[in-house]
Design a protein around this motif. Structure first.
Motif, PDB file in Angstrom:
ATOM      1  N   ASP A 211       7.658   2.703   0.579  1.00 22.55           N
ATOM      2  CA  ASP A 211       8.251   1.447   1.035  1.00 22.55           C
ATOM      3  C   ASP A 211       8.593   0.565  -0.167  1.00 22.55           C
ATOM      4  O   ASP A 211       9.665  -0.047  -0.209  1.00 22.55           O
ATOM      5  N   ALA A 212       7.692   0.520  -1.131  1.00 22.81           N
ATOM      6  CA  ALA A 212       7.948  -0.295  -2.327  1.00 22.81           C
ATOM      7  C   ALA A 212       9.197   0.202  -3.042  1.00 22.81           C
ATOM      8  O   ALA A 212      10.035  -0.589  -3.486  1.00 22.81           O
ATOM      9  N   ALA A 213       9.349   1.531  -3.123  1.00 23.70           N
ATOM     10  CA  ALA A 213      10.521   2.103  -3.794  1.00 23.70           C
ATOM     11  C   ALA A 213      11.804   1.756  -3.035  1.00 23.70           C
ATOM     12  O   ALA A 213      12.831   1.433  -3.646  1.00 23.70           O
ATOM     13  N   ILE A 214      11.729   1.789  -1.711  1.00 25.70           N
ATOM     14  CA  ILE A 214      12.910   1.457  -0.899  1.00 25.70           C
ATOM     15  C   ILE A 214      13.300  -0.003  -1.106  1.00 25.70           C
ATOM     16  O   ILE A 214      14.470  -0.328  -1.311  1.00 25.70           O
ATOM     17  N   VAL A 215      12.301  -0.881  -1.092  1.00 30.06           N
ATOM     18  CA  VAL A 215      12.590  -2.309  -1.277  1.00 30.06           C
ATOM     19  C   VAL A 215      13.232  -2.538  -2.646  1.00 30.06           C
ATOM     20  O   VAL A 215      14.238  -3.242  -2.763  1.00 30.06           O
ATOM     21  N   LYS A 216      12.671  -1.918  -3.665  1.00 28.67           N
ATOM     22  CA  LYS A 216      13.245  -2.069  -5.017  1.00 28.67           C
ATOM     23  C   LYS A 216      14.694  -1.590  -5.055  1.00 28.67           C
ATOM     24  O   LYS A 216      15.549  -2.203  -5.681  1.00 28.67           O
ATOM     25  N   THR A 217      14.941  -0.466  -4.390  1.00 29.18           N
ATOM     26  CA  THR A 217      16.296   0.089  -4.359  1.00 29.18           C
ATOM     27  C   THR A 217      17.266  -0.852  -3.660  1.00 29.18           C
ATOM     28  O   THR A 217      18.380  -1.063  -4.131  1.00 29.18           O
TER      29      THR A 217
ATOM     30  N   SER B 187       0.812  -1.219   0.000  1.00 28.01           N
ATOM     31  CA  SER B 187       0.000   0.000   0.000  1.00 28.01           C
ATOM     32  C   SER B 187       0.847   1.273   0.000  1.00 28.01           C
ATOM     33  O   SER B 187       0.357   2.334  -0.372  1.00 28.01           O
ATOM     34  N   ASP B 188       2.095   1.167   0.435  1.00 26.08           N
ATOM     35  CA  ASP B 188       2.924   2.366   0.559  1.00 26.08           C
ATOM     36  C   ASP B 188       3.975   2.392  -0.550  1.00 26.08           C
ATOM     37  O   ASP B 188       4.890   1.567  -0.579  1.00 26.08           O
ATOM     38  N   SER B 189       3.825   3.357  -1.459  1.00 28.24           N
ATOM     39  CA  SER B 189       4.727   3.378  -2.619  1.00 28.24           C
ATOM     40  C   SER B 189       6.153   3.758  -2.213  1.00 28.24           C
ATOM     41  O   SER B 189       7.113   3.391  -2.880  1.00 28.24           O
TER      42      SER B 189
END
Ligand code: C2E
Ligand code: MG
Ligand code: MG
Ligand code: MG
Length: 284
Positions: A216-222, A212-214
């Protein structure tokens, strides 16, 4: 008296502060007694891949207090760190984990499965840390290749050169290192590049709201991209649902630890669970 003391006046006798100091002193004394009486035990949380193949185990301490019952590490590790007791306690726990490793070498399903042990900054900063780890390996006969040490970015505030040197020496012996709670600290990428690491563990705080949190998603991808570019394994913590797992896989993260698979378990329960799974999957 306390009431007439102005707000900018240091109150020597603050009852809440005194209660805190007393609580801390009691905890400290309790930890000492607990170490002498063998009240600290390790529970193990399994780590899996996409195919539900067992990859490793993380050892997590529990304090079996004779009156207060089971106490979680969040309630005593900070005091153990402040008082320095984490050094002897950590040594004791490392020894326990290595004894367990040796025991599991005789256990069909757990033979050779790596065990990860959490190491506090205070422990790794002791001058003879690497020698003590080697001594525990020698004493117990555990294979260094099955021992993983989890360190955190908080160890990078001082003695970075010496810390890297200790890690290098232990890695030569076969011990592996993972960076725990990655993303919650403040380490610069320069430091990260210098560290002799094998694995990044994405903190559960970024996994929880991944869907739900973009941000957090961006951090994980990074973190996944960073891990790939540095040739490090990336493992996600706090994987609680099938959806977490799928989203992580879509981002290129293929190693998981969390309640979706299993909570941390006492060794006997872990063994029983694995035996059940073997029967279920028809491997036996
Ligand atoms: P950690 O090393 O990041 O360990 C992961 C924590 O997340 C564990 O809590 C684990 O039970 C919990 N966890 C695992 N899966 C999930 C999940 O799906 N959802 C949620 N919400 N939580 C999950 P635990 O066992 O309470 O340990 C807390 C922390 O205490 C550890 O965090 C570690 O920093 C410290 N700790 C634990 N054992 C030791 C130890 O032996 N030595 C040292 N120095 N620190 C330890
Ligand atoms: Mg950990
Ligand atoms: Mg962690
Ligand atoms: Mg954590």
């Amino acid at each position: 008296d306390a009431k007439s003391a102005g707000s900018n006046c240091f109150r020597f006798f603050d009852p809440s502060m005194q209660a805190q100091v007393q609580h801390r002193a009691e905890l400290e004394a309790g930890i000492r007694v607990g170490m002498e009486q063998g009240q600290f035990e390790l529970w193990y949380q399994p780590q899996y891949d996409r195919q539900q193949q067992l990859l490793g185990l993380e050892a997590l301490v529990r304090w079996r207090h004779p009156e207060k019952g089971l106490i979680s590490p969040a309630d005593f590790i900070p005091v153990a760190e402040e008082t320095g007791l984490i050094v002897p306690l950590g040594d004791q726990l490392l020894e326990q984990a290595c004894q367990q490793l040796v025991h599991w070498q005789q256990h069909s399903q757990l033979n050779g499965v790596p065990v990860a042990v959490n190491i506090s900054a205070r422990q790794i900063h002791t001058a003879d840390f690497a020698e003590r780890v080697c001594a525990v390996l020698d004493r117990t006969g555990a294979s260094a290749n099955t021992l993983e040490l989890e360190v955190t970015e908080s160890m990078l505030v001082k003695d970075v050169e010496q810390t890297i040197d200790k890690m290098r020496r232990l890695r030569l012996r076969g011990v592996r290192f993972s960076l725990d709670d990655f993303g919650t600290g403040y380490s610069s990428l320069i430091f990260l590049k210098q560290l002799p690491l094998d694995k990044l563990k994405i903190d559960q705080g970024f996994v929880r709201d991944l869907l739900s949190d973009s941000n957090d998603a961006a951090i994980v991808k990074t973190v996944v991209a960073l891990g790939q570019s540095m040739d490090l394994t990336v493992l996600a913590e706090g994987v609680e649902t099938r959806e977490h797992c799928d989203a992580l896989a879509a981002m290129g993260c293929y190693e998981y630890q969390g309640y979706y698979f299993s909570k941390p378990l006492p060794p006997a329960e872990l063994e029983a669970r694995l035996a059940e799974q073997v029967v279920e999957s028809g491997t036996l």
